[in-house]
Design a protein around this motif. Structure first.
Motif, PDB file in Angstrom:
ATOM      1  N   THR A  43       0.820  -1.175  -0.101  1.00  0.00           N
ATOM      2  CA  THR A  43      -0.030  -0.020  -0.085  1.00  0.00           C
ATOM      3  C   THR A  43       0.624   1.241  -0.016  1.00  0.00           C
ATOM      4  O   THR A  43       1.990   1.112   0.442  1.00  0.00           O
ATOM      5  CB  THR A  43      -0.971   0.049   1.303  1.00  0.00           C
ATOM      6  OG1 THR A  43       0.112   0.218   2.280  1.00  0.00           O
ATOM      7  CG2 THR A  43      -1.872  -1.133   1.363  1.00  0.00           C
ATOM      8  N   GLY A  44       0.200   2.375  -0.228  1.00  0.00           N
ATOM      9  CA  GLY A  44       1.085   3.698  -0.241  1.00  0.00           C
ATOM     10  C   GLY A  44       1.517   3.992   1.106  1.00  0.00           C
ATOM     11  O   GLY A  44       2.302   4.753   1.399  1.00  0.00           O
ATOM     12  N   GLY A  45       0.488   3.500   2.165  1.00  0.00           N
ATOM     13  CA  GLY A  45       0.947   3.869   3.624  1.00  0.00           C
ATOM     14  C   GLY A  45       2.191   2.895   3.910  1.00  0.00           C
ATOM     15  O   GLY A  45       2.756   3.654   4.608  1.00  0.00           O
ATOM     16  N   GLU A  46       2.108   1.872   3.644  1.00  0.00           N
ATOM     17  CA  GLU A  46       3.427   1.127   3.982  1.00  0.00           C
ATOM     18  C   GLU A  46       4.598   1.504   3.308  1.00  0.00           C
ATOM     19  O   GLU A  46       5.755   1.623   3.779  1.00  0.00           O
ATOM     20  CB  GLU A  46       3.288  -0.564   3.307  1.00  0.00           C
ATOM     21  CG  GLU A  46       4.672  -1.145   3.704  1.00  0.00           C
ATOM     22  CD  GLU A  46       4.304  -2.861   3.268  1.00  0.00           C
ATOM     23  OE1 GLU A  46       5.227  -3.143   3.510  1.00  0.00           O
ATOM     24  OE2 GLU A  46       3.196  -3.000   2.661  1.00  0.00           O
ATOM     25  N   ALA A  47       4.525   2.206   1.972  1.00  0.00           N
ATOM     26  CA  ALA A  47       5.705   2.626   1.234  1.00  0.00           C
ATOM     27  C   ALA A  47       6.100   3.828   1.907  1.00  0.00           C
ATOM     28  O   ALA A  47       7.439   4.198   2.194  1.00  0.00           O
ATOM     29  CB  ALA A  47       5.184   3.329  -0.196  1.00  0.00           C
ATOM     30  N   LYS A  48       5.230   4.781   2.476  1.00  0.00           N
ATOM     31  CA  LYS A  48       5.501   5.995   3.180  1.00  0.00           C
ATOM     32  C   LYS A  48       6.323   5.585   4.303  1.00  0.00           C
ATOM     33  O   LYS A  48       7.245   6.286   4.598  1.00  0.00           O
ATOM     34  CB  LYS A  48       4.304   6.899   3.813  1.00  0.00           C
ATOM     35  CG  LYS A  48       4.240   7.921   4.432  1.00  0.00           C
ATOM     36  CD  LYS A  48       3.162   8.642   5.121  1.00  0.00           C
ATOM     37  CE  LYS A  48       3.383   9.726   6.203  1.00  0.00           C
ATOM     38  NZ  LYS A  48       2.054  10.128   6.522  1.00  0.00           N
ATOM     39  N   ILE A  49       5.908   4.547   5.088  1.00  0.00           N
ATOM     40  CA  ILE A  49       6.617   4.215   6.383  1.00  0.00           C
ATOM     41  C   ILE A  49       8.060   3.693   6.138  1.00  0.00           C
ATOM     42  O   ILE A  49       8.938   4.002   6.759  1.00  0.00           O
ATOM     43  CB  ILE A  49       5.542   3.108   7.284  1.00  0.00           C
ATOM     44  CG1 ILE A  49       4.353   3.607   7.705  1.00  0.00           C
ATOM     45  CG2 ILE A  49       6.323   2.451   8.329  1.00  0.00           C
ATOM     46  CD1 ILE A  49       3.456   2.678   8.165  1.00  0.00           C
ATOM     47  N   ARG A  50       7.987   2.949   5.218  1.00  0.00           N
ATOM     48  CA  ARG A  50       9.464   2.222   4.726  1.00  0.00           C
ATOM     49  C   ARG A  50      10.322   3.444   4.368  1.00  0.00           C
ATOM     50  O   ARG A  50      11.469   3.552   4.759  1.00  0.00           O
ATOM     51  CB  ARG A  50       9.313   1.262   3.613  1.00  0.00           C
ATOM     52  CG  ARG A  50       8.385   0.305   3.980  1.00  0.00           C
ATOM     53  CD  ARG A  50       8.940  -0.865   4.869  1.00  0.00           C
ATOM     54  NE  ARG A  50       8.049  -2.035   4.970  1.00  0.00           N
ATOM     55  CZ  ARG A  50       8.341  -2.871   5.695  1.00  0.00           C
ATOM     56  NH1 ARG A  50       9.327  -2.764   6.335  1.00  0.00           N
ATOM     57  NH2 ARG A  50       7.616  -4.020   5.792  1.00  0.00           N
ATOM     58  N   ILE A  51       9.861   4.607   3.585  1.00  0.00           N
ATOM     59  CA  ILE A  51      10.711   5.551   3.011  1.00  0.00           C
ATOM     60  C   ILE A  51      11.118   6.527   4.395  1.00  0.00           C
ATOM     61  O   ILE A  51      12.291   6.742   4.595  1.00  0.00           O
ATOM     62  CB  ILE A  51      10.021   6.281   1.971  1.00  0.00           C
ATOM     63  CG1 ILE A  51       9.741   5.726   0.868  1.00  0.00           C
ATOM     64  CG2 ILE A  51      10.739   7.722   1.685  1.00  0.00           C
ATOM     65  CD1 ILE A  51       8.580   6.280  -0.378  1.00  0.00           C
ATOM     66  N   VAL A  52      10.040   6.861   5.075  1.00  0.00           N
ATOM     67  CA  VAL A  52      10.371   7.611   6.301  1.00  0.00           C
ATOM     68  C   VAL A  52      11.310   7.024   7.244  1.00  0.00           C
ATOM     69  O   VAL A  52      12.288   7.706   7.751  1.00  0.00           O
ATOM     70  CB  VAL A  52       9.170   7.938   7.003  1.00  0.00           C
ATOM     71  CG1 VAL A  52       9.175   8.757   8.184  1.00  0.00           C
ATOM     72  CG2 VAL A  52       8.272   8.997   5.821  1.00  0.00           C
ATOM     73  N   ASP A  53      11.244   5.696   7.402  1.00  0.00           N
ATOM     74  CA  ASP A  53      12.144   5.119   8.243  1.00  0.00           C
ATOM     75  C   ASP A  53      13.462   4.795   7.581  1.00  0.00           C
ATOM     76  O   ASP A  53      14.320   4.240   8.482  1.00  0.00           O
ATOM     77  CB  ASP A  53      11.520   3.708   8.572  1.00  0.00           C
ATOM     78  CG  ASP A  53      10.309   3.790   9.518  1.00  0.00           C
ATOM     79  OD1 ASP A  53      10.166   4.781  10.241  1.00  0.00           O
ATOM     80  OD2 ASP A  53       9.557   2.734   9.958  1.00  0.00           O
ATOM     81  N   GLY A  54      14.002   5.139   6.514  1.00  0.00           N
ATOM     82  CA  GLY A  54      15.220   5.116   5.890  1.00  0.00           C
ATOM     83  C   GLY A  54      15.616   3.761   5.425  1.00  0.00           C
ATOM     84  O   GLY A  54      16.867   3.566   5.325  1.00  0.00           O
ATOM     85  N   GLU A  55      14.567   3.006   4.813  1.00  0.00           N
ATOM     86  CA  GLU A  55      14.884   1.653   4.522  1.00  0.00           C
ATOM     87  C   GLU A  55      15.019   1.529   2.892  1.00  0.00           C
ATOM     88  O   GLU A  55      15.590   0.640   2.470  1.00  0.00           O
ATOM     89  CB  GLU A  55      13.467   0.877   4.809  1.00  0.00           C
ATOM     90  CG  GLU A  55      13.420   0.641   6.222  1.00  0.00           C
ATOM     91  CD  GLU A  55      12.339  -0.410   6.713  1.00  0.00           C
ATOM     92  OE1 GLU A  55      12.189  -1.397   5.769  1.00  0.00           O
ATOM     93  OE2 GLU A  55      11.386   0.092   7.567  1.00  0.00           O
ATOM     94  N   ILE A  56      14.985   2.727   2.539  1.00  0.00           N
ATOM     95  CA  ILE A  56      15.102   2.846   0.920  1.00  0.00           C
ATOM     96  C   ILE A  56      16.342   3.553   0.471  1.00  0.00           C
ATOM     97  O   ILE A  56      16.558   4.582   1.149  1.00  0.00           O
ATOM     98  CB  ILE A  56      13.728   3.402   0.118  1.00  0.00           C
ATOM     99  CG1 ILE A  56      12.393   3.021   0.685  1.00  0.00           C
ATOM    100  CG2 ILE A  56      13.838   3.208  -1.141  1.00  0.00           C
ATOM    101  CD1 ILE A  56      12.355   1.516   0.513  1.00  0.00           C
TER     102      ILE A  56
END
Length: 69
Positions: A24-37
């Motif tokens: 989901t877009g929500g999961e993408a947001k979390i992964r990006i903000v958490d510095g996983e990408i």
């Protein structure tokens, strides 16, 4: 893995959904903000980052190269 896009650019959060790296877009947001990408070898925390042909996105053990169709 080479991923072809048909537009000039694609935003990072949409790209992660497009390749199936997140559900989901929500999961993408979390992964990006958490510095996983990483984008081109650097951690990217901007979910609206515009990816263009030649960019490389890494998430977990997967690496995706953006190509122009």
């Amino acid at each position: 893995m080479d991923i072809e896009i048909t537009t000039e650019f694609i935003k990072l959060d949409a790209f992660l959904k497009f390749v199936g790296a997140v559900g989901t877009g929500g999961e993408a947001k979390i992964r990006i903000v958490d510095g996983e990408i990483t984008v081109n070898g650097e951690v990217c925390t901007m979910r609206g980052k515009k990816l263009r042909a030649g960019d490389t996105v890494c998430f977990g053990k997967e690496s995706y190269s953006v190509k122009q169709a």
